[in-house]
Write a protein that holds these residues in place. Structure first.
Motif, mmCIF file in Angstrom:
data_model
loop_
_atom_site.group_PDB
_atom_site.id
_atom_site.type_symbol
_atom_site.label_atom_id
_atom_site.label_comp_id
_atom_site.label_asym_id
_atom_site.label_seq_id
_atom_site.Cartn_x
_atom_site.Cartn_y
_atom_site.Cartn_z
ATOM 1 N N ARG A 172 0.839 -1.214 0.000
ATOM 2 C CA ARG A 172 0.000 0.000 0.000
ATOM 3 C C ARG A 172 0.869 1.257 0.000
ATOM 4 O O ARG A 172 0.581 2.230 -0.724
ATOM 5 N N ARG A 176 1.019 4.145 -2.928
ATOM 6 C CA ARG A 176 0.897 5.592 -2.686
ATOM 7 C C ARG A 176 2.105 6.336 -3.248
ATOM 8 O O ARG A 176 1.990 7.486 -3.704
ATOM 9 N N ARG A 198 -5.003 6.471 1.642
ATOM 10 C CA ARG A 198 -4.724 5.066 1.975
ATOM 11 C C ARG A 198 -5.859 4.139 1.549
ATOM 12 O O ARG A 198 -5.608 2.988 1.198
#
Length: 417
Positions: A172, A176, A198
């Motif tokens: 994750r 990003r 997120r």
């Protein structure tokens, strides 16, 4: 019309010519004298001698700009060959070459992105991490392709565990990072801004993990790493017998690969030979110098380090026709550097039509010579048969079968503890 067997035979001869070519001599001498032999193949050739008109790329300058990056090849630069490049070089002199760079991360580098994205301190590595981020965004003019597949392969089984959130959180964070608000003049490593939240990155992470968990290609990578682990285990067991010669041990290792694995695993045999002959002199092999309760854990870690090299080989063969793909590896520890120093890579020979790729080490001639001396005439005959070679190339043991073989060798090794 050249048959598949004939083409495979020619590829083998081409490899031998590269192996026998003195690294101090020019690349032009290798190619010009044997142009027909290399027809239809591609070569990425590492050297400290970048003289001549062949298309080239500097590795040294990239490493100097970003010390976290570890090059796959041994030399300070690369030279390239393909039919089109050769013909255009003859007509036009020096030409621009279509190169695509790729950057893979090991787990310690990938997890620094998780720590950073979570707003936690990177301590002493913050300066190197800043250079890495800037290089990914700006390196070699347009930035580097950013590949975290190796992290996913290495954490394949951990990412399936319900209570282990680390792989998910790491991916994750990397997702990003794709949406980092980056301006080189204003960027502050201690205050990153992302244009994706997120929740959105988490959805994309779930999709990525699902694709990886169901991918046959990723399963193949797990099998290849397990094959490497098995050959390392067998090598360490053979190493315990102090009364046999290097040739005896290599002979047994070759027969093990052919009879138990159904393959002549040349790359794996190379690392086995390196450990048997130079294990006491090379720092990379220190963790398995003495057998103890932690040896199996160390062998597993070592197999992943070596597999990182094998994965780079896969990336190097990914360029489209006429293009070249140059892999780099990002790591914050010295294991990969020690491995690259222990097992320096000189060239990659590619046959896109035949779907074959051969990695050639700097000390390949020494390895091949000792490999041949350790073979019986019967084994040499088996290996020289191109029909049998094609059959071996199509033989693949399942991951479950490889696990059983690994377990048997683990039990044998533990008896030495």
């Amino acid at each position: 019309m050249e048959s598949r067997q004939q083409r495979l035979g020619r590829l083998q001869i081409a490899m031998n010519e590269i192996v026998l070519h003195d690294p101090e001599r020019s690349f032009s001498e290798l190619i010009d004298n044997k142009r027909a032999l290399f027809k239809g193949f591609k070569i990425i050739y590492s050297t400290n001698n970048l003289d001549g008109n062949f298309a080239k790329s500097s590795l040294k300058s990239i490493e100097e700009e970003c010390p976290v990056l570890k090059k796959y090849f041994y030399g300070s630069g690369l030279l390239f060959f393909s039919d089109e490049l050769y013909d255009n070089t003859r007509k036009l002199g020096e030409i621009e070459i279509p190169i695509d760079y790729s950057l893979s991360l090991d787990s310690n580098a990938a997890e620094r992105f998780r720590v950073w994205e979570d707003g936690k301190s990177l301590d002493k590595s913050v300066g190197y991490f800043d250079k890495l981020v800037r290089f990914i965004k700006e390196g070699e003019g347009n930035g580097f392709n950013f590949d975290y597949s190796f992290f996913l392969i290495e954490n394949f089984f951990d990412s399936m565990k319900e209570n282990n959130h680390r792989p998910f959180n790491t991916i994750r964070a990397l997702k990003r990072f794709d949406h980092l608000d980056y301006d080189k003049d204003k960027f502050d490593i201690n205050n990153p801004l992302f244009t994706e939240d997120r929740v959105s990155a988490g959805h994309r992470t779930i999709e990525t993990l699902h694709a990886f968990h169901s991918s046959p290609e990723i399963q193949k990578f797990q099998e290849r790493r397990m094959l490497l682990y098995i050959v390392l285990l067998k090598t360490i067991i053979l190493r315990q017998n102090k009364s046999t010669t290097l040739a005896d041990k290599m002979s047994e290792l070759i027969l093990f690969c052919l009879n138990d694995l159904g393959k002549f695993a040349k790359t794996e045999l190379y690392f086995g030979w390196k450990l048997l002959k130079y294990g006491n002199k090379l720092r990379f092999f220190d963790p398995v110098g003495q057998i103890g309760k932690k040896t199996l854990h160390k062998v597993k870690g070592m197999s992943w380090d070596i597999f990182a090299l094998r994965y780079q080989e896969t990336l190097a063969s990914k360029g489209d026709t006429g293009e070249f793909f140059i892999p780099f590896f990002a790591s914050f520890d010295n294991r990969f550097v020690e491995l690259a120093q222990a097992c320096p890579i000189r060239a990659v020979l590619l046959d896109e039509q035949g779907e074959n790729v051969i990695t050639i080490q700097l000390d390949e001639l020494e390895f091949q010579t000792e490999l041949n001396t350790s073979m019986t005439p019967e084994v040499q005959q088996i290996l020289s048969d191109t029909e049998l070679k094609l059959k071996r190339m199509q033989t693949n043991l399942s991951y479950e079968t490889l696990q059983l073989k690994a377990k048997s060798l683990e039990n044998e090794l533990e008896a030495y503890c």
